[in-house]
Scaffold this motif. Structure first.
Motif, short mmCIF file in Angstrom:
data_model
loop_
_atom_site.label_atom_id
_atom_site.label_comp_id
_atom_site.label_asym_id
_atom_site.label_seq_id
_atom_site.Cartn_x
_atom_site.Cartn_y
_atom_site.Cartn_z
N THR A 130 37.86 32.04 40.72
CA THR A 130 37.44 33.09 39.79
C THR A 130 38.64 33.98 39.51
OG1 THR A 130 35.14 33.11 40.54
CG2 THR A 130 35.94 35.09 39.45
N VAL A 131 38.94 34.17 38.24
CA VAL A 131 39.98 35.11 37.83
C VAL A 131 39.31 36.42 37.44
CG1 VAL A 131 41.81 35.59 36.14
CG2 VAL A 131 41.50 33.26 37.02
N ILE A 132 39.74 37.51 38.06
CA ILE A 132 39.17 38.83 37.77
C ILE A 132 40.29 39.78 37.39
CG2 ILE A 132 37.65 40.66 38.56
CD1 ILE A 132 36.76 38.89 40.84
N LYS A 133 40.13 40.42 36.25
CA LYS A 133 41.13 41.39 35.81
C LYS A 133 40.59 42.80 35.98
CE LYS A 133 42.70 44.20 32.29
NZ LYS A 133 42.02 45.10 31.33
N PHE A 134 41.39 43.65 36.60
CA PHE A 134 41.04 45.06 36.79
C PHE A 134 42.02 45.92 35.99
CE2 PHE A 134 39.70 42.85 40.66
CZ PHE A 134 38.38 43.24 40.74
N GLY A 135 41.51 46.62 35.00
CA GLY A 135 42.36 47.43 34.14
C GLY A 135 42.56 48.84 34.66
N SER A 136 43.39 49.59 33.94
CA SER A 136 43.71 50.96 34.32
C SER A 136 42.51 51.89 34.24
CB SER A 136 44.83 51.50 33.43
OG SER A 136 46.02 50.76 33.60
N SER A 137 41.52 51.53 33.43
CA SER A 137 40.32 52.37 33.34
C SER A 137 39.45 52.22 34.58
CB SER A 137 39.51 52.02 32.09
OG SER A 137 39.07 50.67 32.15
N VAL A 138 39.67 51.13 35.33
CA VAL A 138 38.96 50.91 36.59
C VAL A 138 39.81 51.35 37.78
CG1 VAL A 138 37.92 49.14 38.07
CG2 VAL A 138 37.66 48.98 35.59
N LEU A 139 41.09 50.99 37.73
CA LEU A 139 42.04 51.42 38.76
C LEU A 139 42.70 52.72 38.31
CD1 LEU A 139 43.78 48.07 39.79
CD2 LEU A 139 42.70 49.69 41.36
N ARG A 140 41.94 53.78 38.34
CA ARG A 140 42.46 55.06 37.86
C ARG A 140 43.41 55.72 38.85
NH1 ARG A 140 36.44 56.99 37.10
NH2 ARG A 140 36.52 55.88 39.11
N GLY A 141 43.30 55.35 40.10
CA GLY A 141 44.16 55.91 41.14
C GLY A 141 43.93 55.16 42.44
N GLU A 142 44.67 55.53 43.46
CA GLU A 142 44.56 54.84 44.75
C GLU A 142 43.16 54.95 45.35
OE1 GLU A 142 47.70 55.66 47.54
OE2 GLU A 142 49.18 55.84 45.93
N THR A 143 42.43 56.01 45.00
CA THR A 143 41.08 56.18 45.54
C THR A 143 40.11 55.13 45.00
OG1 THR A 143 40.59 57.79 43.79
CG2 THR A 143 41.36 58.66 45.91
N ASP A 144 40.49 54.42 43.93
CA ASP A 144 39.63 53.37 43.39
C ASP A 144 39.88 52.02 44.04
OD1 ASP A 144 38.18 54.86 41.45
OD2 ASP A 144 39.95 54.88 40.17
N LEU A 145 40.91 51.90 44.85
CA LEU A 145 41.22 50.62 45.48
C LEU A 145 40.08 50.07 46.34
CD1 LEU A 145 44.95 51.25 46.39
CD2 LEU A 145 44.11 49.52 44.80
N PRO A 146 39.38 50.90 47.14
CA PRO A 146 38.27 50.34 47.94
C PRO A 146 37.16 49.73 47.08
CG PRO A 146 38.94 52.47 48.81
CD PRO A 146 39.66 52.30 47.50
N VAL A 147 36.91 50.28 45.91
CA VAL A 147 35.89 49.73 45.02
C VAL A 147 36.31 48.35 44.52
CG1 VAL A 147 34.67 50.06 42.83
CG2 VAL A 147 35.13 52.02 44.32
N VAL A 148 37.59 48.21 44.19
CA VAL A 148 38.11 46.93 43.74
C VAL A 148 38.09 45.91 44.88
CG1 VAL A 148 40.18 45.76 42.88
CG2 VAL A 148 39.48 47.94 41.90
#
Length: 246
Positions: free
Chosen positions: A7-25
């Protein structure tokens, strides 16, 4: 370690807004690993990093060396990819970063708006013999001569769709800050929720516009018949692009 599919998954800047979003990814990637799939994660730079790096380049005057600009801006995606691998390791997930030079991700055209031409799929598959997850920085590539190039605004979409095609991935998912493609922009609907498409063809997706998916990525998907999904983090449903509907 090789699993039953990719599975290829792309995470954009609107999802990775900062380091605090890393656990969600990380949680999103772990969810797909639970389905016995290897995951190739394509990441954009964190938040407004790309804009900030372009501003830094312009602070030296009108940049004539666009290859230097591309190398500077590429550090945003490279940083994001490295941080994600560290976050995955913290949760016990074995992952590896592969940059464009390592996988021979080749593009041609304008230094800041190039088009992908080739990749060494074998180098990526080799990494999966030791890792469950491979992280590739999106938006950036190399020329045949080794110079840095960018793939235009939204270029991480193109990276993901291109790699899904070249690796014959079983699934390609573009994770955005919206849960699919809509008849109109859901963020400016004045209280009236527009209709979300469950499925639509490439031509119709190109006609919708709105900047949700990069036009070059949609054109590549149409030309090579690559099916992909647009969805939000943690949401099973989304929009499937690539099947014709009446």
């Amino acid at each position: 370690m090789l699993r039953n599919g990719l599975t290829v998954i792309k995470f954009g800047s609107s999802v990775l807004r900062g380091e605090t979003d890393l656990p969600v990814v990380v949680e999103e990637i772990a969810r797909w690993l639970g389905g016995e799939q290897n995951v190739l994660a394509v990441v954009s730079a964190l938040g407004n990093t790309t804009d900030e790096l372009f501003r830094k380049a312009r602070s030296f005057g009108d940049p004539t060396n666009q290859e230097a600009v591309a190398r500077l801006v590429a550090t945003g995606e490279e940083t994001s990819a490295a941080l994600l691998v560290l976050a995955l390791a913290r949760d016990g997930i074995v992952a590896k970063v592969l940059g464009p030079e390592q996988i021979r991700l080749i593009a041609e055209g304008a230094p800041l708006d190039a088009r992908l031409r080739a990749v060494s799929a074998d180098r990526i598959w080799s990494a999966f013999t030791e890792s469950d997850v491979v992280v590739v920085p999106g938006f950036i590539a190399r020329t045949p001569q080794g110079s840095a190039v960018l793939l235009g605004r939204g270029g991480s979409d193109l990276t993901a769709v291109f790699l899904a095609h070249e690796l014959r991935a079983s699934r390609c998912r573009l994770v955005k800050d919206v849960d699919g493609l809509y008849t109109s922009d859901p963020k400016s609907a004045n209280g009236v929720r527009p209709e979300r498409f469950e499925r639509l063809g490439w031509e119709k997706a190109l006609g919708i516009g709105g900047g949700v998916v990069q036009a070059k990525a949609l054109e590549f998907a149409r030309e090579n018949r690559v099916r992909f999904e647009v969805a939000a983090v943690g949401r099973a449903e989304g929009t499937v692009v690539g099947e014709k509907v009446p």
